[in-house]
Design a protein around this motif. Structure first.
Motif, PDB file in Angstrom:
ATOM      1  N   THR B  87       1.681  33.496 -33.658  1.00  0.00           N
ATOM      2  CA  THR B  87       2.476  34.070 -34.733  1.00  0.00           C
ATOM      3  C   THR B  87       2.724  33.061 -35.857  1.00  0.00           C
ATOM      4  OG1 THR B  87       4.436  33.463 -33.465  1.00  0.00           O
ATOM      5  CG2 THR B  87       3.656  35.721 -33.268  1.00  0.00           C
ATOM      6  N   SER B  88       2.120  31.955 -35.786  1.00  0.00           N
ATOM      7  CA  SER B  88       2.366  30.985 -36.837  1.00  0.00           C
ATOM      8  C   SER B  88       1.800  31.438 -38.187  1.00  0.00           C
ATOM      9  CB  SER B  88       1.739  29.631 -36.470  1.00  0.00           C
ATOM     10  OG  SER B  88       0.359  29.783 -36.207  1.00  0.00           O
ATOM     11  N   ASN B  89       1.009  32.428 -38.126  1.00  0.00           N
ATOM     12  CA  ASN B  89       0.513  32.970 -39.397  1.00  0.00           C
ATOM     13  C   ASN B  89       1.602  33.712 -40.144  1.00  0.00           C
ATOM     14  OD1 ASN B  89      -1.984  31.961 -38.648  1.00  0.00           O
ATOM     15  ND2 ASN B  89      -2.581  33.889 -37.687  1.00  0.00           N
ATOM     16  N   ILE B  90       2.524  34.205 -39.440  1.00  0.00           N
ATOM     17  CA  ILE B  90       3.578  34.987 -40.094  1.00  0.00           C
ATOM     18  C   ILE B  90       4.521  33.997 -40.770  1.00  0.00           C
ATOM     19  CG2 ILE B  90       5.415  36.658 -39.750  1.00  0.00           C
ATOM     20  CD1 ILE B  90       3.957  37.520 -37.193  1.00  0.00           C
ATOM     21  N   LEU B  91       4.754  34.233 -42.011  1.00  0.00           N
ATOM     22  CA  LEU B  91       5.626  33.324 -42.743  1.00  0.00           C
ATOM     23  C   LEU B  91       7.076  33.666 -42.430  1.00  0.00           C
ATOM     24  CD1 LEU B  91       3.864  33.197 -46.210  1.00  0.00           C
ATOM     25  CD2 LEU B  91       4.034  31.336 -44.542  1.00  0.00           C
ATOM     26  N   THR B  92       7.684  32.704 -41.930  1.00  0.00           N
ATOM     27  CA  THR B  92       9.094  32.920 -41.573  1.00  0.00           C
ATOM     28  C   THR B  92       9.917  31.814 -42.210  1.00  0.00           C
ATOM     29  OG1 THR B  92       8.847  31.618 -39.547  1.00  0.00           O
ATOM     30  CG2 THR B  92       8.555  34.000 -39.377  1.00  0.00           C
ATOM     31  N   PRO B  93      11.108  32.151 -42.654  1.00  0.00           N
ATOM     32  CA  PRO B  93      11.960  31.119 -43.238  1.00  0.00           C
ATOM     33  C   PRO B  93      12.375  30.111 -42.157  1.00  0.00           C
ATOM     34  CG  PRO B  93      13.135  33.196 -43.084  1.00  0.00           C
ATOM     35  CD  PRO B  93      11.720  33.467 -42.695  1.00  0.00           C
ATOM     36  N   ASN B  94      12.360  28.881 -42.465  1.00  0.00           N
ATOM     37  CA  ASN B  94      12.663  27.851 -41.479  1.00  0.00           C
ATOM     38  C   ASN B  94      13.985  27.161 -41.741  1.00  0.00           C
ATOM     39  OD1 ASN B  94      12.094  26.449 -43.772  1.00  0.00           O
ATOM     40  ND2 ASN B  94      10.554  25.126 -42.857  1.00  0.00           N
ATOM     41  N   GLY B  95      14.806  27.782 -42.533  1.00  0.00           N
ATOM     42  CA  GLY B  95      16.128  27.212 -42.745  1.00  0.00           C
ATOM     43  C   GLY B  95      17.052  28.294 -43.244  1.00  0.00           C
ATOM     44  N   LYS B  96      18.282  27.933 -43.296  1.00  0.00           N
ATOM     45  CA  LYS B  96      19.264  28.927 -43.689  1.00  0.00           C
ATOM     46  C   LYS B  96      19.074  29.300 -45.159  1.00  0.00           C
ATOM     47  CE  LYS B  96      23.782  28.393 -44.933  1.00  0.00           C
ATOM     48  NZ  LYS B  96      25.137  27.830 -44.789  1.00  0.00           N
ATOM     49  N   ALA B 180       3.565  46.815 -38.037  1.00  0.00           N
ATOM     50  CA  ALA B 180       3.058  45.450 -38.038  1.00  0.00           C
ATOM     51  C   ALA B 180       1.769  45.404 -37.238  1.00  0.00           C
ATOM     52  CB  ALA B 180       4.106  44.507 -37.462  1.00  0.00           C
ATOM     53  N   GLU B 181       1.017  44.461 -37.597  1.00  0.00           N
ATOM     54  CA  GLU B 181      -0.249  44.341 -36.880  1.00  0.00           C
ATOM     55  C   GLU B 181       0.012  43.870 -35.472  1.00  0.00           C
ATOM     56  OE1 GLU B 181      -2.678  42.976 -40.882  1.00  0.00           O
ATOM     57  OE2 GLU B 181      -2.429  41.616 -39.171  1.00  0.00           O
ATOM     58  N   ALA B 182      -0.643  44.518 -34.656  1.00  0.00           N
ATOM     59  CA  ALA B 182      -0.592  44.052 -33.289  1.00  0.00           C
ATOM     60  C   ALA B 182      -1.568  42.905 -33.162  1.00  0.00           C
ATOM     61  CB  ALA B 182      -0.945  45.165 -32.330  1.00  0.00           C
ATOM     62  N   MET B 183      -1.057  41.840 -32.865  1.00  0.00           N
ATOM     63  CA  MET B 183      -1.893  40.659 -32.854  1.00  0.00           C
ATOM     64  C   MET B 183      -2.218  40.271 -31.436  1.00  0.00           C
ATOM     65  SD  MET B 183       0.213  38.537 -35.677  1.00  0.00           S
ATOM     66  CE  MET B 183      -0.960  37.214 -35.917  1.00  0.00           C
ATOM     67  N   LEU B 184      -3.315  39.755 -31.323  1.00  0.00           N
ATOM     68  CA  LEU B 184      -3.718  39.236 -30.033  1.00  0.00           C
ATOM     69  C   LEU B 184      -3.315  37.772 -29.925  1.00  0.00           C
ATOM     70  CD1 LEU B 184      -7.251  40.800 -29.639  1.00  0.00           C
ATOM     71  CD2 LEU B 184      -5.162  41.359 -28.361  1.00  0.00           C
ATOM     72  N   PRO B 185      -2.866  37.463 -28.812  1.00  0.00           N
ATOM     73  CA  PRO B 185      -2.424  36.066 -28.652  1.00  0.00           C
ATOM     74  C   PRO B 185      -3.628  35.128 -28.546  1.00  0.00           C
ATOM     75  CG  PRO B 185      -2.206  37.230 -26.582  1.00  0.00           C
ATOM     76  CD  PRO B 185      -2.690  38.233 -27.586  1.00  0.00           C
ATOM     77  N   LEU B 186      -4.219  34.993 -29.569  1.00  0.00           N
ATOM     78  CA  LEU B 186      -5.369  34.101 -29.553  1.00  0.00           C
ATOM     79  C   LEU B 186      -5.087  32.910 -30.442  1.00  0.00           C
ATOM     80  CD1 LEU B 186      -8.280  36.651 -29.868  1.00  0.00           C
ATOM     81  CD2 LEU B 186      -7.535  35.437 -27.812  1.00  0.00           C
ATOM     82  N   SER B 187      -5.405  31.855 -29.936  1.00  0.00           N
ATOM     83  CA  SER B 187      -5.235  30.656 -30.738  1.00  0.00           C
ATOM     84  C   SER B 187      -6.365  30.569 -31.766  1.00  0.00           C
ATOM     85  CB  SER B 187      -5.245  29.435 -29.835  1.00  0.00           C
ATOM     86  OG  SER B 187      -6.520  29.292 -29.238  1.00  0.00           O
ATOM     87  N   ASP B 188      -6.289  29.533 -32.498  1.00  0.00           N
ATOM     88  CA  ASP B 188      -7.339  29.351 -33.502  1.00  0.00           C
ATOM     89  C   ASP B 188      -8.711  29.233 -32.866  1.00  0.00           C
ATOM     90  OD1 ASP B 188      -5.199  27.301 -35.578  1.00  0.00           O
ATOM     91  OD2 ASP B 188      -5.491  29.468 -35.440  1.00  0.00           O
ATOM     92  N   SER B 189      -8.689  28.614 -31.773  1.00  0.00           N
ATOM     93  CA  SER B 189      -9.982  28.429 -31.119  1.00  0.00           C
ATOM     94  C   SER B 189     -10.404  29.670 -30.354  1.00  0.00           C
ATOM     95  CB  SER B 189      -9.915  27.221 -30.187  1.00  0.00           C
ATOM     96  OG  SER B 189      -8.891  27.441 -29.229  1.00  0.00           O
ATOM     97  N   GLY B 190      -9.515  30.622 -30.345  1.00  0.00           N
ATOM     98  CA  GLY B 190      -9.926  31.864 -29.701  1.00  0.00           C
ATOM     99  C   GLY B 190      -9.656  31.900 -28.213  1.00  0.00           C
ATOM    100  N   GLU B 191      -9.138  30.877 -27.729  1.00  0.00           N
ATOM    101  CA  GLU B 191      -8.884  30.916 -26.282  1.00  0.00           C
ATOM    102  C   GLU B 191      -7.531  31.557 -26.007  1.00  0.00           C
ATOM    103  OE1 GLU B 191     -11.082  26.642 -25.522  1.00  0.00           O
ATOM    104  OE2 GLU B 191      -8.972  26.976 -24.977  1.00  0.00           O
ATOM    105  N   ALA B 192      -7.488  32.143 -24.920  1.00  0.00           N
ATOM    106  CA  ALA B 192      -6.206  32.739 -24.528  1.00  0.00           C
ATOM    107  C   ALA B 192      -5.202  31.624 -24.222  1.00  0.00           C
ATOM    108  CB  ALA B 192      -6.391  33.623 -23.311  1.00  0.00           C
ATOM    109  N   MET B 193      -4.023  31.950 -24.581  1.00  0.00           N
ATOM    110  CA  MET B 193      -3.001  30.940 -24.348  1.00  0.00           C
ATOM    111  C   MET B 193      -2.501  31.024 -22.913  1.00  0.00           C
ATOM    112  SD  MET B 193      -0.878  31.260 -27.866  1.00  0.00           S
ATOM    113  CE  MET B 193       0.101  29.798 -27.664  1.00  0.00           C
TER     114      MET B 193
END
Lengths: 606, 226
Positions: B87-96, B180-193
């Motif tokens: 989910t790191s692709n999703i931009l989320t605010p990282n502070g108040k 929302a898009e249902a995302m697959l938990p795939l890392s960048d390398s494509g391996e399952a986490m």
């Protein structure tokens, strides 16, 4: 090559020299903790590892996860010594920080172990502020309301951080704190505090995911003095129960007698006539026991004489044994029932026995005929009375126990308190006539007269007749004045001799004659079988004790008991008694059903 | 977001039925009629949703610490996370400040995105935990519950968003209601986490969701607890 080697050696030597001098590169620092008070900034502290004797500087470096860029700590001062403060701009949440500290001095540097930190999870807020504790008076009782404010730095208003509060209370002297969770609210009511005591209050807070803050400074609150509801309730209960107890006590007191009867039923105490408890309590035992003493009991001198005499009297060996050895009462009782006929049985009631004994004693105690003491009589009466439970009291056989004497039935002249002789107090309805000492020989005149006194005659002086056997003595009485007495050694005749009452003379004498008298007049003689009574005894005073003779015989012998003088008790009836049957009216002694002689018949009817 | 056709239809129907007297809540208790039923207010909905998210986060926290305790005794955090969360692709605010700068709609959208992104991975996580004998049934149940919670939470947030839109708090520019898009938990390398990585990532994301919801609530209905 040589240079590097030389350099190396030199360095080595330098280090050694320096170490010998006490300086070294710095020790390894260590990051102790990182904390964020409001989830917007955070601070890290480290611990130096030792400066090595030289001034050492420390530097903190970090890099974010998945990034290689290394940054140095932006602020070394704000948070104090050996710390690094990250301000808002430098703080990123939900990102791991990789932090290291480097210590360096002139000789070298040292790097601490790296620490990964996510700011979100190291939140520790500041302490709550403005804690107040106020006593609130309520109808239920006073309580303490503690209120506070959030720490200044925490931004709960925007929802960025959520704080949970906790407070604790204790008295000064207590060891343990009492903790309460207040949730997200900023006040709390504390109940159940003791009156007139001072309490300490502290508050702290925590974010929903994080560390607890420090406790605030102590706030003191004093409870007022009041009576708790609980205590007043107990007071009321106590009073109520005391009241109930008082009422119960009063009721018991009023009814104590019946209670006493109920709880402690009366135990029948021993009733000894004449026993005075008061005297006993007073401690004088002599007086107590003196009252128990029956006058005239036990018999004194005459008693001894009696005993002696009676010891001597015996019929034959067996009888003597019977008499001497055993409990005579039983023996006599057994042997003698009113309906029993003692014909030749040699029991204590045996005429022959009596005869024998009386014969024996005759000579010795001729002068003592009159020695019938009251004591003796009473003695006999009492013996009889004491054993009169068996056969009816009228029977001569009864009450023969102790003194080995002829059983005799007395009627006491006056009621004695210690005689429970049934006849005692009342005029007996019977006579008993002791058995007449008798001999077979018709000429045994000397022996066979008695004075018979009607017991029913109230005017007569009632005296105790002589004990039954004094028979020896009574025998003596008969055998006075040169009457031909049978030889002492007259063998006892097994048969009984009965006396027939011929008449009652005006002087209230019963004239008897032996039944075995062949001259017996059949004048309506009461020689009906059942009409004969034995004369047991003649007392000194015109008392002839009759005994019902259930004998079937007006049997063989009878002797005529003729007139006897009445004047002197010891005087036996004169031999003239037997002289004639001069038409004296035969007085029948009507025998009552139970063996008693009906005395009414004997009323002088002439 | 790309709404699927049935979802659009449902939404349209809901919109058509919309009026203040119409029941938004579909709780079965309200079957008797308007008199005996309490229509939850937006504040109530927010409270419910926030409670959900808190529960979800605590579950993830427990599972993660169990994992760390039993399967990763080493305290060495270096290299612990080898891969990024999916989910790191999703931009989320990282502070108040960043979070407060976001509009409600965006914030709502972020929440929904996150929740949606975790739908399938959570299911996978439960499956893999159930199959492995290393986990006791307790942990496996927690994982299952966590998955259900995420699902419920997503539903709830959608309801909240709908309510907000109804109340006019959300502008039409919101695209957050699109699925929302249902995302697959795939890392960048494509391996399952791995399970641990999933737990680690989900723990963080659930915290984000909870935080964002609280901010949203205190921004929209600031009466209670703000």
């Amino acid at each position: 090559m040589r240079n590097s080697g030389a350099m190396l050696i030199l360095t080595f030597i330098a280090i050694l020299t320096l170490q010998a001098a006490g300086v070294s590169p710095p020790g390894k620092p260590r990051l102790t903790s990182c904390r964020s008070p409001e989830k917007e900034t955070f601070t890290c502290w480290w611990e130096p590892g030792g400066d090595g004797g030289l001034p050492t500087t420390y530097a903190l470096y970090y890099h974010l996860e998945n990034s290689e860029t290394v940054y140095e700590c932006p602020d070394y001062r704000t948070a104090g010594e050996n710390s690094c403060f990250f301000n808002k701009n430098d703080t990123s949440l939900w990102v791991n920080y990789n932090i290291t500290v480097v210590a360096s001095n002139a000789l070298g540097k040292n790097i601490s172990d790296p620490v990964e930190v996510d700011v979100v999870y190291i939140v520790q807020p500041n302490t709550p502020e403005h804690v107040t504790a106020v006593v609130v008076h309520d109808e239920q009782g006073p309580f303490v309301r503690v209120s506070w404010e959030k720490p200044r730095t925490a931004d709960t208003r925007s929802g960025w951080i959520t704080l949970l509060y906790q407070l604790r209370v204790k008295q000064e002297k207590d060891k343990e704190w009492e903790e309460y969770n207040a949730g997200m609210q900023k006040y709390y009511n504390v109940f159940s505090l003791h009156p007139d005591k001072e309490y300490m209050v502290q508050v702290r807070c925590k974010p929903d995911h994080g560390f607890w803050s420090e406790w605030t400074q102590t706030t003191y609150v004093k409870m007022p003095d009041y009576i708790t509801r609980e205590r007043s309730l107990w007071i009321m209960i106590t009073i109520f129960f005391v009241f109930i107890v008082l009422i119960l006590t009063w009721t018991l007191n009023v009814k104590r007698n019946s209670v006493k009867l109920c709880l402690l039923p009366a135990v029948p105490g021993p009733k000894i006539k004449g026993f005075d408890k008061q005297l006993l309590k007073s401690g004088k035992s002599e007086e107590v026991f003196n009252t128990l003493v029956i006058q005239g009991f036990p018999p004194t001198t005459d008693y001894d004489n009696l005993l002696v005499e009676y010891l001597e009297v015996y019929d034959n060996e067996e009888q003597e044994l019977v008499l001497d050895g055993k409990d005579l009462s039983e023996d006599c009782m057994k042997s003698k029932s009113p309906s029993d006929i003692d014909s030749g049985r040699g029991s204590c009631d045996s005429r022959t026995l009596l005869l024998e004994k009386c014969m024996d004693g005759r000579e010795g105690s001729g002068s003592n005929q009159h020695q019938y003491s009251q004591h003796g009589e009473t003695r006999w009466a009492s013996t009889e009375s004491s054993e009169s439970q068996g056969p009816e009291p009228g029977s001569p056989e009864s009450a023969n126990g102790r003194g080995k004497t002829w059983p005799v039935v007395f009627s006491s002249p006056k009621p004695q308190p210690h005689h429970h002789y049934p006849v005692g107090a009342a005029k007996p309805a019977y006579h008993s006539v002791p058995e007449i000492l008798n001999h077979l020989s018709p000429h045994a005149m000397p022996s066979n007269y008695h004075q018979l006194n009607h017991q029913d005659i109230p005017q007569q002086e009632h005296r105790f007749s002589k004990p039954a056997c004094r028979h020896s003595q009574s025998y003596n009485q008969f055998n006075l004045d040169g009457v031909d007495t049978p030889a002492p050694g007259v063998p006892p005749s097994p048969s009984l001799e009965y006396v027939e009452v011929q008449r009652v003379n005006p002087e209230n004498m019963l004239l008897l004659r032996p039944l075995s008298d062949p001259n017996r007049e059949p004048e309506g003689s009461d020689c009906t079988r059942e009409d004969y009574s034995k004369v047991k005894e003649v007392t000194s005073n015109n008392i002839l004790l009759l005994q019902r003779a259930m004998s079937h015989q007006c049997v063989d012998d009878y002797s005529q008991a003729d007139q006897c003088t009445t004047q002197q008790p010891p005087h036996p009836c004169k031999p003239a008694v037997h002289q004639s049957n001069s038409g004296m009216p035969q007085e029948a002694i009507r025998v009552m059903g139970n063996g008693y002689v009906d005395s009414t018949v004997l009323m002088p009817s002439y | 977001f790309g709404l699927s056709l049935p979802a659009v239809a449902v939404l349209l129907v809901a919109l058509l039925c919309l009026d203040p007297h119409c029941r938004v809540g579909s709780a079965p208790i309200c079957a008797h009629g308007p008199s005996g039923c309490h229509i939850p207010s937006l504040a109530d909905l927010f409270d419910r949703v926030i409670q959900h998210s808190a529960r979800m986060h605590s579950l993830s926290n427990d599972l993660h610490s169990e994992f760390e305790q039993y399967f990763l005794p080493s305290k060495n955090h270096i290299g612990k996370i080898y891969r990024k969360c999916h989910t790191s692709n999703i931009l989320t605010p990282n502070g108040k400040d960043n979070a407060q700068k976001l509009a409600r709609e965006e914030l709502t959208e972020v929440i929904l995105k996150l929740l949606m992104a975790w739908r399938d991975p959570l299911f996978q996580l439960h499956q893999s935990m159930a199959h492995q004998q290393d986990f006791n049934s307790f942990s496996s149940n927690k994982a299952l519950e966590m998955g259900d919670m995420a699902h419920e939470l997503r539903k709830g947030v959608e309801k909240v968003a709908e309510k907000m839109r109804v109340l006019g708090m959300l502008g039409n520019s919101v695209t957050g209601l699109s699925a929302a898009e249902a995302m697959l938990p795939l890392s960048d390398s494509g391996e399952a986490m791995s399970d641990y990585e999933l737990l680690y990532c989900f723990r963080r994301d659930s915290n984000k969701v909870q935080n964002y919801l609280k901010i949203l609530k205190c921004r929209i209905v600031p009466e209670h607890d703000c």
